[in-house]
Design an enzyme around this catalytic site. Structure first.
Site: not given
Length: 530
Positions: A99, A260-261, A264
């Site tokens: 990432c 995953h992103e 964030h």
């Protein structure tokens, strides 16, 4: 003048991502050249990497001592041996796909740091923040804010050329659902550019000071609340499910990277738990789903997101697991299955998608939870569960339909499971029980069969009424408590079995909800059923 300032800042920060540095030989180890042959897909500078991901301050002069400390910090995060030198394992990790968000907060780039995972991380973050402030740059040295609302919208500004739009949308929906299932958050696709989270596929330089590096390397990046963007590198070859087998290029699972992103974009930092979704590095062989429906968040991810937003909305209902879902009332739901769990000195009770952990004092704090939070890979609406202890070996078996799941002592699904039930095994069993002398039984309707875990077979069916006097047919659950007493559950009643007389003990059945769940009691604790 304003244009000059913008160009100056751009040149300074962009240069920090592209220039090549050398590292003093005292910390390079025995290797020479640009890194491992297995990952040398591009020209690589360790210092540029350490600057970009928060271990060094961009543009500053770095002494040998600072470089060594930065390498140790990186090795600590990546769970490598902390040598302080660029050994082969460290170089390979530095060049692994990952990432684009920094590991330790560096503001001038895409990264930030929500909360230090250890003392070294916090010290490194604080030191870097002082340096950033000296340069007049902002540093996220305090916890990143969460969204001020729970109902979020997202807009897909552009799509990848690798997939049909419908598959891209489905991957994003399921990725958001991972977070919605364990929080009060909801996510709705919008057609407006003013949506909370903007999703885009891009190449090379994109946005302001954001740079993708071609196939491999940096796969995606994202901004914290309430900035709200997620970028994917269009130079990757994106796939979903298992459709990457026949594809060429640098294959990346879009669902996994998006999940995953999105973490964030909700305010989560990177985790140093290698099996967590929020670990910075991507491996095509690491826990990637062949079916998106089978993927489950790691407990580390769940704990992190629930620290920000809490668990799913706690209102009366019949199930949980959808966006803004609900938790059923404890007193209104006879169990699907139950089993003791000696490691916790407690027992688990299952209903729908939920599991309760209970002991003599009642329901343990934080429960109920989604079954998949406690037993990763477990099915919902499980029909029978039994925890088996044989000397030092522990296994938990779950049964549903025509399949068997087996978990190790750490509640992790074992390789090769779930698998089909063998011939002669009851379909959709009612209950499972490890009883006296360690024997394990499976109950279905008016019959029961002995279960042999070593080869997953069962004995011939026998009549419950002939061997378990007073115990009804079609039970819901069964368990043996740590005092050796065995209990059977059906609807809102339970029975204790008397092995001396081989029948249900006198005074039974009793109220399951009153004695086991504490329903109707002034102090909300169960009356002792033991």
């Amino acid at each position: 003048m304003n244009r000059f300032i913008v160009l100056f800042v751009f040149g300074f920060c962009f240069g920090s991502l592209t220039r090549v540095h050398s590292i003093p030989t005292g910390i390079t180890g025995n290797r020479s050249g640009g890194g491992s042959s297995s990952v040398s897909h591009r020209h690589f500078s360790p210092i540029v990497y350490l600057e970009r991901y928060g271990y060094l301050v961009p543009g500053a002069q770095h002494s040998s001592a600072l470089l060594k400390d930065a390498i140790i910090s990186f090795q600590e995060y990546a769970n490598l041996k902390m040598t302080g030198i660029l050994d082969e394992a460290t170089r390979d990790k530095l060049q692994a796909d990952r990432c684009g968000v920094a590991d330790i907060g560096v503001a001038g780039q895409v990264g930030y740091h929500q909360q230090g995972t250890n003392q070294r991380s916090r010290m490194k973050r604080d030191a870097n923040c002082k340096a950033f402030r000296a340069l007049g740059m902002t540093c996220y040295s305090t916890p990143v804010p969460k969204w001020s609302k729970n109902d979020l919208t997202y807009y897909i500004k552009s799509f990848t050329h690798d997939l049909p739009k419908s598959k891209t949308r489905e991957a994003f929906q399921r990725a958001f659902k991972l977070w919605a299932d364990v929080t009060p958050l909801t996510f709705t696709e919008s057609t407006s550019v003013s949506a909370d989270i903007i999703i885009e596929f891009a190449r090379g330089l994109h946005g302001f000071l954001h740079f993708f590096d071609g196939p491999g390397g940096t796969l995606a990046d994202a901004a914290p609340p309430e900035i709200g963007y997620v970028h994917f590198d269009e130079d990757e070859t994106f796939v979903v499910d298992d459709d990457g087998d026949e594809r060429t290029g640098h294959i990346v699972n879009l669902f996994y990277v998006a999940a995953h992103e999105f973490g964030h974009s909700l305010g989560l930092e990177h985790s140093n738990v290698t099996s967590a979704l929020m670990y910075a590095y991507y491996s095509k062989d690491d826990r990637l789903p062949t079916n998106m429906n089978e993927f489950q968040l790691h407990q580390d991810d769940i704990d992190a997101i629930q620290r920000l937003y809490g668990g799913p909305t706690n209102v009366t209902g019949t199930d949980r697991g959808t966006s803004g879902g609900v938790i059923p009332a404890d007193c209104d739901i006879p169990w699907d299955a139950a089993t003791t769990y000696p490691r916790m000195d407690a027992f688990y009770a299952f209903k729908g998608r939920l599991v309760w952990a209970m002991d003599r004092s009642g329901i343990r704090e934080g429960y109920p939870k989604n079954i998949s939070q406690v037993f990763r890979g477990a099915p919902s609406r499980v029909q029978a569960v039994v925890h088996i202890t044989e000397q030092t070996d522990e296994k938990t078996y779950m049964f549903k339909g025509k399949k068997i799941w087996r978990f190790n002592g750490n509640r992790r699904l074992e390789k090769g499971f779930p698998r089909p039930s063998p011939a002669g095994f009851p379909i959709a069993p009612d209950a499972a029980l490890q009883a006296n002398r360690g024997k394990v039984y499976i109950f279905k309707g008016a019959s029961f069969q002995e279960f042999f875990p070593h080869n997953l077979t069962v004995g011939a069916p026998r009549d419950i009424s002939l061997h378990w006097g007073g115990i009804p047919s079609n039970i819901d659950a069964a368990l043996q408590w740590f005092n050796g007493k065995t209990y059977f559950f059906k609807d809102n009643e339970y029975w204790r079995f008397n092995y001396n007389k081989m029948k249900a003990a006198n005074g039974y059945p009793k109220s399951w909800s009153e004695y086991w769940m504490g329903c109707g009691q002034p102090d909300i604790r169960p009356r002792s059923p033991l």
